[in-house]
Design an enzyme around this catalytic site. Sequence first.
Site, PDB file in Angstrom:
ATOM      1  CB  THR A  46      32.111  -3.462 -18.325  1.00  0.00           C
ATOM      2  OG1 THR A  46      31.971  -2.139 -18.833  1.00  0.00           O
ATOM      3  CG2 THR A  46      33.512  -3.757 -19.074  1.00  0.00           C
ATOM      4  CB  CYS A  47      31.352  -7.257 -14.862  1.00  0.00           C
ATOM      5  SG  CYS A  47      32.262  -6.274 -14.045  1.00  0.00           S
ATOM      6  NE  ARG A  48      23.509  -9.347 -19.195  1.00  0.00           N
ATOM      7  CZ  ARG A  48      23.406  -9.270 -20.681  1.00  0.00           C
ATOM      8  NH1 ARG A  48      24.270  -8.843 -21.418  1.00  0.00           N
ATOM      9  NH2 ARG A  48      22.594 -10.214 -21.140  1.00  0.00           N
TER      10      ARG A  48
END
Length: 155
Positions: A46-48
């Site tokens: 999700t961060c990516r």
Amino acid sequence: MTATPVLGELAPDFTLVDTHGTPVTLSALRGTPVVVVFIPFAFSGTCRGELCEIRDNIAAFDAAGVRVLVVSCDSTFTLRAWKEQEGYGFDLLSDFWPHGDVARAYEVFDEKAGRPLRGSFLVDAEGVLRWSVVNPAGQARDLAAYRAAIADLAA
């Protein structure tokens, strides 16, 4: 660092190091609007996805003169490897030690998990907090919300 962030008041100041160990101080960036983006972990899905979306739409931030600062509790070494792998052109800052101090100042540190929540804060050129959003760990932030906040700041 100052107290809890409140819209319309000065954003909590901080100094963190970037991926090369260079200190970045929020108050030293006065004169430039800044969006501070807290992420739970480097290299996570999700961060990516969120940061690649910012990377791929950085022109919207640049056109408004908004500098992007991403904050994680990962080490500078981890953040440098991730930045190089993904081609992020914005600053990745390490809140590694004291672990999560800046995330705590912005009230986005998850004590049980030992990492920040997904919090974003738009700070105007005078250092005043103008917009914020905080999502739980697995819920990505919407790029349209950033665009709307930046447009409101410019208005």
